[in-house]
Design a protein around this motif. Structure first.
Motif, PDB file in Angstrom:
ATOM      1  N   GLY A   1       4.780  -2.522  -4.375  1.00  0.00           N
ATOM      2  CA  GLY A   1       3.870  -2.112  -3.317  1.00  0.00           C
ATOM      3  C   GLY A   1       2.456  -2.617  -3.485  1.00  0.00           C
ATOM      4  O   GLY A   1       1.536  -2.071  -2.913  1.00  0.00           O
ATOM      5  N   GLY A   2       2.285  -3.678  -4.275  1.00  0.00           N
ATOM      6  CA  GLY A   2       0.952  -4.246  -4.397  1.00  0.00           C
ATOM      7  C   GLY A   2      -0.044  -3.309  -5.033  1.00  0.00           C
ATOM      8  O   GLY A   2      -1.215  -3.318  -4.724  1.00  0.00           O
TER       9      GLY A   2
ATOM     10  N   PHE B   1      -0.151  -0.151  -4.654  1.00  0.00           N
ATOM     11  CA  PHE B   1      -0.408   1.065  -3.881  1.00  0.00           C
ATOM     12  C   PHE B   1       0.572   2.171  -4.216  1.00  0.00           C
ATOM     13  O   PHE B   1       0.282   3.329  -4.016  1.00  0.00           O
ATOM     14  CB  PHE B   1      -0.300   0.782  -2.377  1.00  0.00           C
ATOM     15  CG  PHE B   1      -1.423  -0.074  -1.878  1.00  0.00           C
ATOM     16  CD1 PHE B   1      -1.158  -1.227  -1.190  1.00  0.00           C
ATOM     17  CD2 PHE B   1      -2.742   0.269  -2.122  1.00  0.00           C
ATOM     18  CE1 PHE B   1      -2.188  -2.019  -0.723  1.00  0.00           C
ATOM     19  CE2 PHE B   1      -3.777  -0.525  -1.659  1.00  0.00           C
ATOM     20  CZ  PHE B   1      -3.492  -1.672  -0.955  1.00  0.00           C
TER      21      PHE B   1
ATOM     22  N   PRO C   1      -3.775   3.050   1.187  1.00  0.00           N
ATOM     23  CA  PRO C   1      -4.454   2.466   2.335  1.00  0.00           C
ATOM     24  C   PRO C   1      -4.176   3.355   3.535  1.00  0.00           C
ATOM     25  O   PRO C   1      -3.017   3.694   3.797  1.00  0.00           O
ATOM     26  CB  PRO C   1      -3.776   1.099   2.506  1.00  0.00           C
ATOM     27  CG  PRO C   1      -2.441   1.246   1.874  1.00  0.00           C
ATOM     28  CD  PRO C   1      -2.474   2.401   0.927  1.00  0.00           C
TER      29      PRO C   1
ATOM     30  N   GLU D   1      -7.922  -9.965   6.556  1.00  0.00           N
ATOM     31  CA  GLU D   1      -7.809  -8.704   5.815  1.00  0.00           C
ATOM     32  C   GLU D   1      -7.630  -7.520   6.735  1.00  0.00           C
ATOM     33  O   GLU D   1      -7.104  -6.485   6.327  1.00  0.00           O
ATOM     34  CB  GLU D   1      -9.080  -8.464   5.000  1.00  0.00           C
ATOM     35  CG  GLU D   1      -9.114  -9.246   3.721  1.00  0.00           C
ATOM     36  CD  GLU D   1     -10.182  -8.733   2.782  1.00  0.00           C
ATOM     37  OE1 GLU D   1     -11.165  -9.462   2.580  1.00  0.00           O
ATOM     38  OE2 GLU D   1     -10.015  -7.619   2.280  1.00  0.00           O
TER      39      GLU D   1
ATOM     40  N   ASN E   1      -4.089  -7.235   7.817  1.00  0.00           N
ATOM     41  CA  ASN E   1      -3.376  -7.006   6.564  1.00  0.00           C
ATOM     42  C   ASN E   1      -3.509  -5.556   6.116  1.00  0.00           C
ATOM     43  O   ASN E   1      -2.536  -4.943   5.685  1.00  0.00           O
ATOM     44  CB  ASN E   1      -3.955  -7.924   5.489  1.00  0.00           C
ATOM     45  CG  ASN E   1      -3.149  -7.879   4.216  1.00  0.00           C
ATOM     46  OD1 ASN E   1      -1.947  -8.064   4.223  1.00  0.00           O
ATOM     47  ND2 ASN E   1      -3.806  -7.568   3.115  1.00  0.00           N
ATOM     48  N   HIS E   2      -4.706  -5.000   6.240  1.00  0.00           N
ATOM     49  CA  HIS E   2      -4.897  -3.604   5.847  1.00  0.00           C
ATOM     50  C   HIS E   2      -4.028  -2.680   6.682  1.00  0.00           C
ATOM     51  O   HIS E   2      -3.389  -1.766   6.157  1.00  0.00           O
ATOM     52  CB  HIS E   2      -6.369  -3.213   5.997  1.00  0.00           C
ATOM     53  CG  HIS E   2      -6.601  -1.744   5.882  1.00  0.00           C
ATOM     54  ND1 HIS E   2      -6.540  -1.075   4.680  1.00  0.00           N
ATOM     55  CD2 HIS E   2      -6.860  -0.797   6.815  1.00  0.00           C
ATOM     56  CE1 HIS E   2      -6.771   0.208   4.875  1.00  0.00           C
ATOM     57  NE2 HIS E   2      -6.979   0.410   6.164  1.00  0.00           N
TER      58      HIS E   2
ATOM     59  N   GLU F   1      -0.526  -2.831   5.628  1.00  0.00           N
ATOM     60  CA  GLU F   1      -0.331  -2.042   4.404  1.00  0.00           C
ATOM     61  C   GLU F   1      -0.242  -0.561   4.716  1.00  0.00           C
ATOM     62  O   GLU F   1       0.561   0.160   4.130  1.00  0.00           O
ATOM     63  CB  GLU F   1      -1.472  -2.297   3.418  1.00  0.00           C
ATOM     64  CG  GLU F   1      -1.317  -3.620   2.682  1.00  0.00           C
ATOM     65  CD  GLU F   1      -2.554  -3.994   1.880  1.00  0.00           C
ATOM     66  OE1 GLU F   1      -2.439  -4.934   1.082  1.00  0.00           O
ATOM     67  OE2 GLU F   1      -3.613  -3.364   2.068  1.00  0.00           O
ATOM     68  N   CYS F   2      -1.067  -0.088   5.639  1.00  0.00           N
ATOM     69  CA  CYS F   2      -1.019   1.333   6.020  1.00  0.00           C
ATOM     70  C   CYS F   2       0.365   1.675   6.542  1.00  0.00           C
ATOM     71  O   CYS F   2       0.947   2.708   6.179  1.00  0.00           O
ATOM     72  CB  CYS F   2      -2.031   1.651   7.130  1.00  0.00           C
ATOM     73  SG  CYS F   2      -3.730   1.510   6.592  1.00  0.00           S
TER      74      CYS F   2
ATOM     75  N   TYR G   1       3.192   0.063   6.015  1.00  0.00           N
ATOM     76  CA  TYR G   1       4.186  -0.096   4.961  1.00  0.00           C
ATOM     77  C   TYR G   1       4.210   1.111   4.034  1.00  0.00           C
ATOM     78  O   TYR G   1       5.244   1.673   3.734  1.00  0.00           O
ATOM     79  CB  TYR G   1       3.885  -1.379   4.180  1.00  0.00           C
ATOM     80  CG  TYR G   1       4.712  -1.565   2.941  1.00  0.00           C
ATOM     81  CD1 TYR G   1       4.124  -1.662   1.686  1.00  0.00           C
ATOM     82  CD2 TYR G   1       6.098  -1.641   3.022  1.00  0.00           C
ATOM     83  CE1 TYR G   1       4.884  -1.837   0.555  1.00  0.00           C
ATOM     84  CE2 TYR G   1       6.865  -1.813   1.878  1.00  0.00           C
ATOM     85  CZ  TYR G   1       6.249  -1.909   0.654  1.00  0.00           C
ATOM     86  OH  TYR G   1       7.002  -2.080  -0.478  1.00  0.00           O
ATOM     87  N   VAL G   2       3.018   1.515   3.586  1.00  0.00           N
ATOM     88  CA  VAL G   2       2.939   2.649   2.668  1.00  0.00           C
ATOM     89  C   VAL G   2       3.427   3.922   3.341  1.00  0.00           C
ATOM     90  O   VAL G   2       4.118   4.746   2.741  1.00  0.00           O
ATOM     91  CB  VAL G   2       1.489   2.805   2.148  1.00  0.00           C
ATOM     92  CG1 VAL G   2       1.303   4.099   1.409  1.00  0.00           C
ATOM     93  CG2 VAL G   2       1.131   1.637   1.260  1.00  0.00           C
TER      94      VAL G   2
ATOM     95  N   VAL H   1       9.773  -4.449   4.149  1.00  0.00           N
ATOM     96  CA  VAL H   1       9.080  -5.661   3.724  1.00  0.00           C
ATOM     97  C   VAL H   1       9.787  -6.862   4.334  1.00  0.00           C
ATOM     98  O   VAL H   1       9.177  -7.864   4.680  1.00  0.00           O
ATOM     99  CB  VAL H   1       9.113  -5.764   2.180  1.00  0.00           C
ATOM    100  CG1 VAL H   1       9.035  -7.187   1.692  1.00  0.00           C
ATOM    101  CG2 VAL H   1       7.961  -4.974   1.596  1.00  0.00           C
TER     102      VAL H   1
END
Lengths: 106, 275
Positions: free
Chosen positions: B15-16, B18, B44, B152, B155-156, B159-160, B162-163, B188
């Motif tokens: 998860g990078g 996270f 995130p 970014e 991308n952010h 990520e939100c 995904y998490v 993913v």
């Protein structure tokens, strides 16, 4: 942006759902008239953005403002996003943010 | 990007940074998200997620989002209302989903310099700790930096999502302990599919796998391995009593996994195993 006045991620396709409401979009600049920008949305359709564009605008510009028709935005905030921007990622975010993940955004 | 099932994105990525580490996460019945102090990662988030969790929570000191205790958060948005005072700088962060008040304590010259570079109306990425103060939510910020590559921003938000997906699936798994041995398979592989953390999804996957398995098992029989040209797909459909279009789907998926290959033409297939 106003306090607790969210702006929805839109491309040309989604813009019609938010006419009269606050939106944000990334536009590829095609023509700059000084008072408005004629550009291409992240889903390859043409949009008009009115307001006070930055001078000079970079290839990609993010605009935040009110959608005043299903093909135009009255922008309040302009941000130069540079010349290298991944349009397809942004477009996917627009779709997801209005689809399965809408509850995280609006 | 990572379309192949063989590539376990969740393990390779973790998860990078996270996610709490994989070792503490999966199939652990005693895992209690609220109390797991080792898993204090960085989440995130969007301001909307924070606002809703804050309003829903009775205990403002310990907020949970998707079952995960919120400590350190990462946000990306526009900076407004910057106010510089002697010991701190405060500002509002607007990420398009809402606004949140932020405070950055400035004790050293390095901190002051960092804050001086920022002006109203610029995109920043912020790392901080969420705090409730007199009933209001606030972010105590450790780091504020200008966004330089605007990729970014999407991308952010990716990520939100995904998490959020990952944590809600983990939550579901803990609530349904009978679904054991299945790694949470975060979105993913194909972000455009979105996250559907309903248990019915597992059944669909099993059904498809079932046909793939049938086809593979048939083709791995010694008699089929022995045939130089492999098995004709019409024969597969007849023998397994499965409609031909389902056979085609199964073959396509097995082919992409590298388990079968076509031989003389697109009707004949053979298993890659040596039997």
């Amino acid at each position: 942006m106003d306090t607790s006045n969210p702006a929805a991620f839109v491309n040309a396709e989604l813009l019609r759902m938010y006419v009269g409401r606050r939106v944000r979009a990334v536009i590829q600049v095609l023509r700059n008239d000084g008072g408005s920008i004629f550009g291409k949305s992240t889903d390859e359709q043409e949009l008009v953005v009115k307001g006070h564009p930055p001078n000079p605008p970079t290839t990609f510009v993010e605009v935040i403002g009110i959608a005043d028709s299903n093909r135009s935005i009255q922008a309040e905030i302009w941000t130069n996003f540079g010349d290298n921007f991944d349009v397809s990622s942004y477009n996917t975010i627009c779709q997801l943010a209005n689809g399965d993940f809408k509850h995280l955004f609006i | 990007m990572y379309g192949n099932n063989e590539f376990d994105g969740s393990a390779a990525f973790s998860g990078g940074g996270f996610m709490p580490s994989q070792a503490t996460q999966t199939a652990d019945p005693s895992f209690s998200p609220a109390k797991n102090r080792e898993a204090q990662g960085l989440l995130p988030l969007t301001v909307k997620q924070i606002r809703e969790a804050f309003q829903a929570s009775d205990d403002k000191a310990n907020i949970l989002i998707d079952g995960v205790s919120v400590n350190n958060v990462k946000l990306v948005g526009l900076l407004f209302e910057k106010t510089e005072r002697v010991t701190d700088v405060s500002f509002a962060l607007d990420d398009g989903t809402g606004r949140i008040d932020c405070h950055r304590w400035v004790q050293e010259a390095v901190d002051t310099k960092e804050m001086e570079l920022l002006s109203n109306g610029t995109y920043v990425k912020v790392h901080g700790h969420l705090k409730g103060f007199q009933g209001k939510k606030q972010l105590i910020v450790y780091s504020v930096r200008c966004v330089t590559d605007y990729n970014e921003i999407p991308n952010h938000f990716a990520e939100c999502m995904y998490v959020h997906c990952y944590n809600t699936r983990t939550q579901k798994m803990q609530d349904a302990p009978q679904v054991t041995g299945q790694m949470p398979n975060p979105a993913v592989n194909t972000p455009s599919k979105g996250c559907q953390p309903t248990s019915s999804n597992y059944h669909n996957v099993d059904a498809i796998r079932g046909i793939d398995k049938l086809v593979l098992n048939y083709m791995q029989q010694p008699s089929c391995i022995g045939k130089e040209n492999g098995v004709h797909r019409v024969e597969l459909a007849k023998q397994l009593n499965v409609p031909e279009h389902k056979i085609l789907e199964a073959i396509a998926s097995l082919e992409s996994e590298g388990l079968v290959y076509s031989t003389v033409d697109e009707f004949h297939y053979k298993s890659t195993a040596n039997g």
